[in-house]
Write an enzyme that holds these catalytic residues in place. Structure first.
Site, PDB file in Angstrom:
ATOM      1  N   ASN A 116      45.225  42.362  48.396  1.00 38.52           N
ATOM      2  CA  ASN A 116      45.891  42.793  47.166  1.00 38.52           C
ATOM      3  C   ASN A 116      45.435  44.223  46.876  1.00 38.52           C
ATOM      4  OD1 ASN A 116      46.914  43.182  44.615  1.00 38.52           O
ATOM      5  ND2 ASN A 116      45.570  41.711  43.598  1.00 38.52           N
ATOM      6  N   HIS A 155      48.040  36.696  38.262  1.00 40.96           N
ATOM      7  CA  HIS A 155      46.767  37.393  38.473  1.00 40.96           C
ATOM      8  C   HIS A 155      46.140  37.699  37.112  1.00 40.96           C
ATOM      9  CE1 HIS A 155      43.785  40.358  39.595  1.00 40.96           C
ATOM     10  NE2 HIS A 155      43.873  39.883  40.827  1.00 40.96           N
ATOM     11  N   GLU A 195      44.655  40.154  35.971  1.00 41.74           N
ATOM     12  CA  GLU A 195      44.952  41.483  35.401  1.00 41.74           C
ATOM     13  C   GLU A 195      46.311  41.489  34.712  1.00 41.74           C
ATOM     14  OE1 GLU A 195      44.155  43.602  39.013  1.00 41.74           O
ATOM     15  OE2 GLU A 195      42.026  43.113  38.806  1.00 41.74           O
TER      16      GLU A 195
HETATM   17  P1  PGA Z   1      38.229  42.048  44.271  1.00 44.18           P
HETATM   18  O1  PGA Z   1      39.632  41.586  43.653  1.00 44.18           O
HETATM   19  O2  PGA Z   1      38.211  41.604  45.704  1.00 44.18           O
HETATM   20  O3  PGA Z   1      38.203  43.528  44.105  1.00 44.18           O
HETATM   21  O4  PGA Z   1      37.165  41.365  43.472  1.00 44.18           O
HETATM   22  C1  PGA Z   1      40.178  40.343  43.946  1.00 44.18           C
HETATM   23  C2  PGA Z   1      41.478  40.171  43.226  1.00 44.18           C
HETATM   24  O5  PGA Z   1      41.646  40.660  42.103  1.00 44.18           O
HETATM   25  O6  PGA Z   1      42.398  39.529  43.752  1.00 44.18           O
END
Ligand code: PGA
Length: 252
Positions: free
Chosen positions: A12, A96, A98
């Site tokens: 991602n 997700h 976020e």
């Molecule tokens: P990260 O993100 O590997 O930077 O912790 C994972 C994600 O948000 O899918």
């Protein structure tokens, strides 16, 4: 339909990199470094503006980081799963943390997006997981159960094996802090138990469940081998092509 025995590694990229030249370099490193593996599925999720230039190939498939739930129409700025499918995209990240945090996506929105993605023949990569506060209040299991039940509402059993579930504790994302392998295993088992309750045990056993959150080449192998997870969802480290390749090549 996703073969349960395949390991799945998803990159991602989030809102990175800032130019297509960098994206293209990243793709070249990945293509060069990946050894052909029959028993693995590699899915790259770049910013959608790059997708038309990054064609899926024998090394990897393509996922989109977000979709809108309608197929077409007056929705300025949005991309539908139908449009994505027509561009060779086979997966869509949904829910997700976020998006839940910055774009106020609720479990109800996650559910309509799941239905749209499945209707248009893509596989949803459904992200679920608790905040640090919820973990400290001993609410992690409740959060996982609620998010999962709501996301799967009115989804027919015939579609369930197209869904990939990613357990991503929010406190582990981009933090360098990771759960123990026992904690991940408990979450994976809980997710299977809920799917089993919603559908049946054979279906639950076959659904692919991944772990995501601060995965790197040091912890990646344990996060799969010691947890019963079927693969990994990788954020920041996936922007380092050679590191991403190193992780993929640990498997198979
Ligand atoms: P990260 O993100 O590997 O930077 O912790 C994972 C994600 O948000 O899918």
């Amino acid at each position: 339909m996703i073969d349960k025995k395949q390991k799945i590694i998803i990159a991602n990229w989030k809102m990175n990199p800032i130019s297509f030249i960098e994206a293209d370099n990243l793709i070249s490193t990945i293509k060069k470094g990946l050894k052909k593996k029959e028993d693995m599925r590699i899915i790259i999720c770049p910013p959608s503006i790059f997708i038309s230039k990054i064609k899926k190939n024998k090394s990897f498939e393509l996922g989109i980081q977000n979709i809108f739930w309608e197929d077409k129409g007056a929705y300025t700025g949005e991309i539908s799963s139908k449009i994505a499918k027509n561009f060779g995209v086979d997966y869509a990240i949904i829910g997700h943390s976020e998006r839940r945090k910055y774009f106020k996506e609720t479990d109800e929105i996650v559910n309509v997006k799941m239905k749209s993605v499945l209707k248009n023949g893509l596989s949803p990569i459904l992200c679920i997981g608790e905040t640090l506060k919820e973990k400290n209040q001993d609410l992690a299991s409740d959060v996982i159960i609620t998010q999962l039940e709501k996301a799967f509402t009115d989804i027919n059993k015939s579609k369930v094996l197209n869904i990939i579930v990613a357990y991503e504790p929010i406190w582990a994302i981009g933090s360098g802090i990771v759960p123990s392998t026992d904690e991940i295993m408990s979450a994976v088992l809980l997710i299977r138990k809920i799917i089993s309750k919603l559908y049946d045990r054979p279906t639950a056993e076959k659904v692919s469940i991944l772990y995501g959150g601060s995965v790197n080449s040091q912890n990646a192998l344990d996060f799969v081998d010691k947890t019963r997870a079927d693969g990994l969802l990788i954020g920041s480290v996936s922007l380092n092509g050679s590191e991403f390749v190193r992780i993929v090549n640990l498997f198979g």
